[in-house]
Structures are given as structure tokens and as C-alpha cells.
Design an enzyme around this catalytic site. Structure first.
Site, mmCIF file in Angstrom:
data_model
loop_
_atom_site.group_PDB
_atom_site.id
_atom_site.type_symbol
_atom_site.label_atom_id
_atom_site.label_comp_id
_atom_site.label_asym_id
_atom_site.label_seq_id
_atom_site.Cartn_x
_atom_site.Cartn_y
_atom_site.Cartn_z
ATOM 1 N N SER A 150 21.794 -14.002 82.065
ATOM 2 C CA SER A 150 22.535 -14.837 83.006
ATOM 3 C C SER A 150 23.936 -14.286 83.118
ATOM 4 O O SER A 150 24.461 -13.685 82.162
ATOM 5 C CB SER A 150 22.585 -16.289 82.523
ATOM 6 O OG SER A 150 23.491 -17.062 83.304
ATOM 7 N N TYR A 166 24.399 -21.933 75.365
ATOM 8 C CA TYR A 166 23.690 -21.187 76.401
ATOM 9 C C TYR A 166 24.399 -19.861 76.684
ATOM 10 O O TYR A 166 23.764 -18.802 76.713
ATOM 11 C CB TYR A 166 23.597 -22.025 77.673
ATOM 12 C CG TYR A 166 22.876 -21.343 78.807
ATOM 13 C CD1 TYR A 166 21.483 -21.268 78.826
ATOM 14 C CD2 TYR A 166 23.580 -20.764 79.869
ATOM 15 C CE1 TYR A 166 20.816 -20.635 79.861
ATOM 16 C CE2 TYR A 166 22.917 -20.136 80.906
ATOM 17 C CZ TYR A 166 21.537 -20.074 80.902
ATOM 18 O OH TYR A 166 20.878 -19.444 81.928
#
Length: 263
Positions: A150, A166
Site C-alpha cells: 500500500s 497497518y
């Protein structure tokens, strides 16, 4: 004989395993590989979602099957590998995509939530890659591993996002990709990462609602967020012989967001 571009991108005869493949980005990647000719096995935790996704893939003419498994659990990872190899034969392409997020200020982030995110997003990627490589890729001296990271792994977050676990996990995935690509090159296994920006998905639904899709798009040089086609090309490049000389790399697919935020 030098192959044509169409031949280099053709995945006919290949088999792909995609985790987190029942919806969102994972399902888009399953479509991409299947449309390029591969047989696909998709996995996630929920059988009903997998059944619906396989029906969608089959309706598109793709040879698709499913196994329900939780890639945060060692036993499920082992069973997923066993069932895939038994039912599909050797795995040529592994897409590590299953992931979790958790929103909380760093000073109050629950350790249980930190472990949940890390176990799925990092440990699960490693364990499944290890098993599939040892049992299918290394003996045949060939394989493609694609890790979904990501742009959250490239830098910090805007103030509305408090997702330290995350972001940390996705930064780890990027260096996992680099390190594994360097180590397994001798086995003719390529390892590369995709770093998506904002795409509509169950995971991003809250942020999209809070920040507004139009507002998020306005911060991207291309003035848009991702759609259900934008990961397909890169996925097939990494998976096919068109990308056979690329390993240990990551590429952001984010409309240019990481360019203007320092990624």
C-alpha cells in the site's frame, strides 16, 4: 524466436493462488490473471463470498475455484496450500493480498489489534510464500510472487487516519518483497509488490465516507481514485514472462498521490 508482446503476457497453462480474493482488490487481481489465461484459486474466510466471487469469475470464462481459509492462522495456511496443490497442481503465481487494518491513535492502539494486523499482513504473507515456494516453486526453479502492499507503507498519514499498525505492516511488506526477491532469484522466482492508493473497498469504505471520495481524488495529480481496472495491467506484468527480469520491486498505483506526498 523472440516472442510477441501478446505471447509474453499470456498466462495460458499457469495456475494462480490469490488470498483475499473474494472481493475488492483481490477479486480484481483474480480477474486479471484469469482473463490473461490462468486458472485461479481464490481464498478468504467466508464461503458465501467466495462462492459468489467464483460464480462471477466463471461467468467471465475463467477457470476458478475456492478454499475458505484464515491466513492469520498457521493451520489454515497449511490447509490452503495442501488443498490448492492437490486440486490445482503446481502454483505458478502466488498473490498475497489478504489483509486487515485497525484505526486507533498510536498511544491507545490495542496490542491485540496490532498483533491481528501483523499476523495477517506480514506473518501470513511469509508463511504462505515459504510453503508454496518449498513445495512447488523452488523444486521447479520457477515462480512469481506478488505482494499487495500500500502507499500507506511509504510514508505517514493525513490527520484523519490513525492506522499505525497497518502502515507499519505495509512498510514491512515492501522490504519483505525486496529481501525475498534478492534471496530467491537463484530459484528463478520473482517477488514484486503492488502499492495501491485509494480504491473503493470494504477496508477503505470508512475513510472514503469520512473524507469524501471527491476530496481524496482532488489530492491526486490525476484527480481520481482507483477503479476496478487499474491494478490489472501491473498484476499481469509481474505474473507473466513480460516481467521475467523484474524482481524485488514495488510500484505505486495511486493516481500520483505518493509523488506529491513524498513517497
Amino acid at each position: 524466436m523472440t516472442r510477441t508482446v501478446q505471447q509474453l503476457f499470456d498466462l495460458t497453462g499457469k495456475t494462480a493462488l490469490i488470498t483475499g480474493g473474494s472481493r475488492g482488490l483481490g477479486l480484481q487481481l483474480a480477474h486479471a490473471l484469469g482473463e490473461a489465461g490462468a486458472k485461479v484459486m481464490i481464498s478468504s474466510r467466508k464461503a458465501d463470498e467466495l462462492e459468489a466471487a467464483v460464480a462471477e469469475l466463471q461467468a467471465a470464462g475463467i477457470d476458478a475455484r475456492w478454499v475458505a481459509a484464515d491466513c492469520a492462522k498457521d493451520a489454515d495456511i497449511a490447509r490452503l496450500a495442501d488443498e490448492t496443490l492437490q486440486r490445482m497442481g503446481d502454483v505458478d503465481i502466488l498473490v498475497n493480498n489478504a489483509g486487515a487494518s485497525w484505526g486507533a491513535p498510536a498511544e491507545d492502539h490495542p496490542i491485540e489489534a496490532w498483533d491481528k494486523v501483523m499476523n495477517l499482513n506480514v506473518r501470513g504473507y511469509f508463511l504462505l510464500s515459504q510453503i508454496i515456494a518449498k513445495r512447488s516453486m523452488i523444486p521447479r526453479k520457477q515462480g512469481r510472487i506478488i505482494n499487495v502492499a500500500s502507499i500507506a507503507g511509504l510514508n505517514g498519514n493525513p490527520a484523519i487516519m490513525t492506522t499505525i499498525a497497518y502502515n507499519t505492516s505495509k512498510g514491512a511488506v515492501i522490504n519483505f518483497t525486496r529481501t525475498l526477491g534478492a534471496e530467491w532469484g537463484k530459484y528463478n522466482i520473482t517477488v514484486n509488490a503492488i502499492c495501491p492508493g485509494f480504491f473503493p473497498s470494504k477496508m477503505t469504505a470508512g475513510i472514503l465516507k469520512m473524507a469524501g471520495e471527491e476530496n481524496l481524488a482532488a489530492h491526486a495529480p490525476l484527480r481520481r481514485i482507483g477503479d476496478d481496472e487499474d491494478l490489472k495491467g501491473l498484476c499481469v506484468l509481474y505474473a507473466s514472462d513480460a516481467g521475467k527480469h523484474i524482481t524485488g520491486q514495488w510500484l505505486a498505483v495511486d493516481g500520483g498521490v505518493s509523488v506529491v506526498t513524498g513517497g
